[in-house]
Design a protein around this motif. Sequence first.
Motif, PDB file in Angstrom:
ATOM      1  N   TRP A  56      81.345   6.058  87.950  1.00  0.00           N
ATOM      2  CA  TRP A  56      80.116   6.081  88.726  1.00  0.00           C
ATOM      3  C   TRP A  56      79.956   4.779  89.495  1.00  0.00           C
ATOM      4  O   TRP A  56      80.325   3.705  89.006  1.00  0.00           O
ATOM      5  N   GLN A  57      79.376   4.887  90.681  1.00  0.00           N
ATOM      6  CA  GLN A  57      78.981   3.701  91.434  1.00  0.00           C
ATOM      7  C   GLN A  57      77.719   3.120  90.803  1.00  0.00           C
ATOM      8  O   GLN A  57      76.985   3.803  90.088  1.00  0.00           O
ATOM      9  N   TRP A  59      74.925   2.373  92.157  1.00  0.00           N
ATOM     10  CA  TRP A  59      73.711   3.067  92.604  1.00  0.00           C
ATOM     11  C   TRP A  59      73.545   4.407  91.890  1.00  0.00           C
ATOM     12  O   TRP A  59      72.410   4.849  91.645  1.00  0.00           O
ATOM     13  N   GLN A  60      74.648   5.052  91.512  1.00  0.00           N
ATOM     14  CA  GLN A  60      74.543   6.296  90.746  1.00  0.00           C
ATOM     15  C   GLN A  60      74.015   6.032  89.339  1.00  0.00           C
ATOM     16  O   GLN A  60      73.233   6.823  88.804  1.00  0.00           O
ATOM     17  N   VAL A  63      70.267   5.566  89.679  1.00  0.00           N
ATOM     18  CA  VAL A  63      69.588   6.855  89.844  1.00  0.00           C
ATOM     19  C   VAL A  63      69.518   7.593  88.514  1.00  0.00           C
ATOM     20  O   VAL A  63      68.476   8.154  88.144  1.00  0.00           O
ATOM     21  N   ALA A  64      70.634   7.605  87.776  1.00  0.00           N
ATOM     22  CA  ALA A  64      70.673   8.310  86.490  1.00  0.00           C
ATOM     23  C   ALA A  64      69.687   7.702  85.503  1.00  0.00           C
ATOM     24  O   ALA A  64      69.019   8.425  84.752  1.00  0.00           O
ATOM     25  N   TRP A 113      71.724  14.698  95.626  1.00  0.00           N
ATOM     26  CA  TRP A 113      72.231  13.689  96.567  1.00  0.00           C
ATOM     27  C   TRP A 113      73.153  12.703  95.865  1.00  0.00           C
ATOM     28  O   TRP A 113      74.213  12.345  96.391  1.00  0.00           O
ATOM     29  N   ALA A 114      72.770  12.280  94.668  1.00  0.00           N
ATOM     30  CA  ALA A 114      73.528  11.244  93.967  1.00  0.00           C
ATOM     31  C   ALA A 114      74.806  11.765  93.334  1.00  0.00           C
ATOM     32  O   ALA A 114      75.805  11.045  93.270  1.00  0.00           O
ATOM     33  N   PHE A 115      74.801  13.028  92.879  1.00  0.00           N
ATOM     34  CA  PHE A 115      75.928  13.491  92.065  1.00  0.00           C
ATOM     35  C   PHE A 115      76.600  14.765  92.568  1.00  0.00           C
ATOM     36  O   PHE A 115      77.637  15.151  92.047  1.00  0.00           O
ATOM     37  N   GLN A 117      76.859  15.510  96.128  1.00  0.00           N
ATOM     38  CA  GLN A 117      77.028  15.379  97.576  1.00  0.00           C
ATOM     39  C   GLN A 117      75.969  16.185  98.334  1.00  0.00           C
ATOM     40  O   GLN A 117      76.238  16.804  99.341  1.00  0.00           O
TER      41      GLN A 117
END
Length: 199
Positions: A56-57, A59-60, A63-64, A113-115, A117
């Motif tokens: 994961w990035q 930013w992901q 978000v999580a 959006w985060a996971f 696409q």
Amino acid sequence: MKIEWSTPPLRKGFNANIDKLIGPGATAAEKYLQSIVPLLAAGVLLACVYLGQWDWQVWQVIVAVILTVDIVGGIITNATSTAKRWFHRTGQGLWQHMQFISIHFAQLALFSWAFLQFDFQWVLVAGGYMLLASMAILLTNLYLQRPVALIFYAGSIVLSSYYLTVPAGLEWFLPLFYLKLLISHLLREEPYRPNAESL
């Protein structure tokens, strides 16, 4: 124990905004549960990301964590007696509950959006089921709302397990998302209160 439907007045200033989220008059025990457990859940998520070396990035991960804290916190908050008497007080009907439910399209969109696409069809299906189930529960006679809510919640488990794809490590998202809304929030329950309340 006692049942108390009357709500104390909202506090002044910034605290009034908190009262609108968790209900005015929350006890110390309710506040502890609402604050500590979501943070523990976020800690478990971070540990899984690190130990599992999930790709994961940053930013992901952020978000999580935000979604984890909000959903776990929401499950607990909406299930408290204080929240029950606030969100099911006089004047809170179908329209008010559906407004609250509809806001959660934002969480589905953020997750997608985060996971995923930003899979718009995924958002429509997950959100459409959310709206359909919520409307059906609210339009059901009060004495049948609990079994109907559980039927729709069971359906959400099937939907999220066999139709709506989610990334590895996030299989919990939809089941907890629907638990927060269909069970914790929508079901009207008697607001039991301790005889001596510690606010």
